[in-house]
Write a protein that holds these residues in place. Sequence first.
Motif, PDB file in Angstrom:
ATOM      1  N   THR A  84       0.831  -1.209   0.000  1.00  0.00           N
ATOM      2  CA  THR A  84       0.000   0.000   0.000  1.00  0.00           C
ATOM      3  C   THR A  84       0.864   1.257   0.000  1.00  0.00           C
ATOM      4  OG1 THR A  84      -1.782  -1.142   1.162  1.00  0.00           O
ATOM      5  CG2 THR A  84      -1.790   1.257   1.261  1.00  0.00           C
ATOM      6  N   GLY A  85       1.827   1.318   0.882  1.00  0.00           N
ATOM      7  CA  GLY A  85       2.691   2.494   0.949  1.00  0.00           C
ATOM      8  C   GLY A  85       3.676   2.586  -0.195  1.00  0.00           C
ATOM      9  N   GLY A  86       4.093   1.442  -0.706  1.00  0.00           N
ATOM     10  CA  GLY A  86       5.079   1.425  -1.787  1.00  0.00           C
ATOM     11  C   GLY A  86       4.505   1.594  -3.175  1.00  0.00           C
ATOM     12  N   ALA A  87       3.191   1.580  -3.308  1.00  0.00           N
ATOM     13  CA  ALA A  87       2.554   1.723  -4.625  1.00  0.00           C
ATOM     14  C   ALA A  87       2.486   3.199  -5.010  1.00  0.00           C
ATOM     15  CB  ALA A  87       1.160   1.101  -4.608  1.00  0.00           C
ATOM     16  N   GLN A  88       3.641   3.756  -5.316  1.00  0.00           N
ATOM     17  CA  GLN A  88       3.742   5.170  -5.672  1.00  0.00           C
ATOM     18  C   GLN A  88       4.194   5.304  -7.125  1.00  0.00           C
ATOM     19  OE1 GLN A  88       2.583   7.398  -3.551  1.00  0.00           O
ATOM     20  NE2 GLN A  88       2.265   5.779  -2.028  1.00  0.00           N
ATOM     21  N   HIS A  89       4.035   6.492  -7.657  1.00  0.00           N
ATOM     22  CA  HIS A  89       4.391   6.757  -9.052  1.00  0.00           C
ATOM     23  C   HIS A  89       5.229   8.027  -9.143  1.00  0.00           C
ATOM     24  CE1 HIS A  89       1.611   3.648 -10.349  1.00  0.00           C
ATOM     25  NE2 HIS A  89       0.745   4.166  -9.502  1.00  0.00           N
ATOM     26  N   PRO A  90       6.525   7.923  -8.768  1.00  0.00           N
ATOM     27  CA  PRO A  90       7.357   9.114  -8.829  1.00  0.00           C
ATOM     28  C   PRO A  90       7.456   9.612 -10.278  1.00  0.00           C
ATOM     29  CG  PRO A  90       8.642   7.194  -8.158  1.00  0.00           C
ATOM     30  CD  PRO A  90       7.238   6.753  -8.361  1.00  0.00           C
ATOM     31  N   PRO A  91       7.528  10.875 -10.478  1.00  0.00           N
ATOM     32  CA  PRO A  91       7.654  11.978  -9.532  1.00  0.00           C
ATOM     33  C   PRO A  91       6.308  12.565  -9.103  1.00  0.00           C
ATOM     34  CG  PRO A  91       7.969  12.839 -11.717  1.00  0.00           C
ATOM     35  CD  PRO A  91       7.707  11.348 -11.860  1.00  0.00           C
ATOM     36  N   LYS A  92       5.226  11.835  -9.311  1.00  0.00           N
ATOM     37  CA  LYS A  92       3.908  12.341  -8.936  1.00  0.00           C
ATOM     38  C   LYS A  92       3.767  12.442  -7.414  1.00  0.00           C
ATOM     39  CE  LYS A  92       1.594  10.744 -13.054  1.00  0.00           C
ATOM     40  NZ  LYS A  92       0.512   9.976 -13.623  1.00  0.00           N
ATOM     41  N   GLN A  93       2.767  13.183  -6.987  1.00  0.00           N
ATOM     42  CA  GLN A  93       2.473  13.393  -5.566  1.00  0.00           C
ATOM     43  C   GLN A  93       2.228  12.056  -4.859  1.00  0.00           C
ATOM     44  OE1 GLN A  93      -0.939  15.887  -4.995  1.00  0.00           O
ATOM     45  NE2 GLN A  93      -1.132  15.393  -2.842  1.00  0.00           N
ATOM     46  N   ILE A  94       2.673  11.956  -3.619  1.00  0.00           N
ATOM     47  CA  ILE A  94       2.436  10.766  -2.809  1.00  0.00           C
ATOM     48  C   ILE A  94       0.938  10.623  -2.563  1.00  0.00           C
ATOM     49  CG2 ILE A  94       2.745   9.765  -0.490  1.00  0.00           C
ATOM     50  CD1 ILE A  94       5.300   9.578  -2.087  1.00  0.00           C
ATOM     51  N   LYS A  95       0.424   9.453  -2.879  1.00  0.00           N
ATOM     52  CA  LYS A  95      -0.983   9.146  -2.626  1.00  0.00           C
ATOM     53  C   LYS A  95      -1.100   7.667  -2.302  1.00  0.00           C
ATOM     54  CE  LYS A  95      -3.277  12.583  -5.415  1.00  0.00           C
ATOM     55  NZ  LYS A  95      -4.331  12.836  -6.353  1.00  0.00           N
ATOM     56  N   PHE A  96      -2.127   7.324  -1.541  1.00  0.00           N
ATOM     57  CA  PHE A  96      -2.416   5.922  -1.256  1.00  0.00           C
ATOM     58  C   PHE A  96      -3.572   5.486  -2.137  1.00  0.00           C
ATOM     59  CE2 PHE A  96      -0.183   7.079   2.610  1.00  0.00           C
ATOM     60  CZ  PHE A  96       0.585   5.956   2.839  1.00  0.00           C
ATOM     61  N   ASP A  97      -3.439   4.313  -2.721  1.00  0.00           N
ATOM     62  CA  ASP A  97      -4.508   3.760  -3.535  1.00  0.00           C
ATOM     63  C   ASP A  97      -5.754   3.559  -2.664  1.00  0.00           C
ATOM     64  OD1 ASP A  97      -5.094   2.035  -6.205  1.00  0.00           O
ATOM     65  OD2 ASP A  97      -5.970   1.059  -4.452  1.00  0.00           O
ATOM     66  N   PHE A  98      -6.881   4.008  -3.170  1.00  0.00           N
ATOM     67  CA  PHE A  98      -8.133   3.958  -2.425  1.00  0.00           C
ATOM     68  C   PHE A  98      -8.494   2.533  -2.006  1.00  0.00           C
ATOM     69  CE2 PHE A  98     -12.813   3.781  -2.266  1.00  0.00           C
ATOM     70  CZ  PHE A  98     -13.041   4.745  -1.301  1.00  0.00           C
ATOM     71  N   TYR A  99      -8.289   1.567  -2.874  1.00  0.00           N
ATOM     72  CA  TYR A  99      -8.634   0.178  -2.561  1.00  0.00           C
ATOM     73  C   TYR A  99      -7.635  -0.437  -1.585  1.00  0.00           C
ATOM     74  CZ  TYR A  99     -11.903   0.796  -6.326  1.00  0.00           C
ATOM     75  OH  TYR A  99     -12.919   1.268  -7.109  1.00  0.00           O
ATOM     76  N   TYR A 100      -6.345  -0.165  -1.788  1.00  0.00           N
ATOM     77  CA  TYR A 100      -5.324  -0.682  -0.876  1.00  0.00           C
ATOM     78  C   TYR A 100      -5.512  -0.130   0.527  1.00  0.00           C
ATOM     79  CZ  TYR A 100      -2.567  -2.285  -4.914  1.00  0.00           C
ATOM     80  OH  TYR A 100      -2.117  -2.910  -6.033  1.00  0.00           O
ATOM     81  N   MET A 101      -5.942   1.122   0.602  1.00  0.00           N
ATOM     82  CA  MET A 101      -6.177   1.763   1.890  1.00  0.00           C
ATOM     83  C   MET A 101      -7.156   0.927   2.725  1.00  0.00           C
ATOM     84  SD  MET A 101      -7.682   5.606   2.482  1.00  0.00           S
ATOM     85  CE  MET A 101      -6.566   6.333   1.311  1.00  0.00           C
ATOM     86  N   HIS A 102      -8.150   0.357   2.078  1.00  0.00           N
ATOM     87  CA  HIS A 102      -9.137  -0.447   2.794  1.00  0.00           C
ATOM     88  C   HIS A 102      -8.535  -1.748   3.319  1.00  0.00           C
ATOM     89  CE1 HIS A 102     -11.837   2.367   0.769  1.00  0.00           C
ATOM     90  NE2 HIS A 102     -12.597   2.172   1.830  1.00  0.00           N
TER      91      HIS A 102
END
Length: 156
Positions: free
Chosen positions: A11-29
């Motif tokens: 969940t925390g590692g599913a990022q897309h640099p250089p875009k803003q840090i965000k958590f995937d809505f589904y992973y968050m659940h």
Amino acid sequence: MGCTIQTVYFTGGAQHPPKQIKFDFYYMHCVNCSIFFSSFLRAAWIPPVQKARLLRFKGYLDLAMYASRRVPEPLLDEIVEYVPKRRGEVNGEGGKGDEWEGIFERVVGRDDDGHACKLVRALRHGEEVCRAYYGDGDERFRVKEGMWLQLGHMGE
């Protein structure tokens, strides 16, 4: 609680640099649901075989959710190297902002539907219940002590 560590990792590692840090809505659940397992494990009325079954199906659901988002490569460096935007701040004051208390105070004031608060609560809980896995050097558990707080900052 290795299931919690792995879920927080993807969940925390599913990022897309250089875009803003965000958590995937589904992973968050997936992360938010992990908080219930401490209660399930303490419940004397749930037989051990059913506790194991609950955990197994939680793992299946987390894996299915991970696959449904096209299996992004978890980027551990995005967690480790994250620099909090509001480090040291609590409502315009200095001090306790770098710790969980400051993160909670900021996230409660966030204008959202409560998902961020629940995520930060689950991350803090995960840090506590997974503490036993930090010192063993087992590389299967990628989220280590200190990273939980980083993830809390990412989620606020």
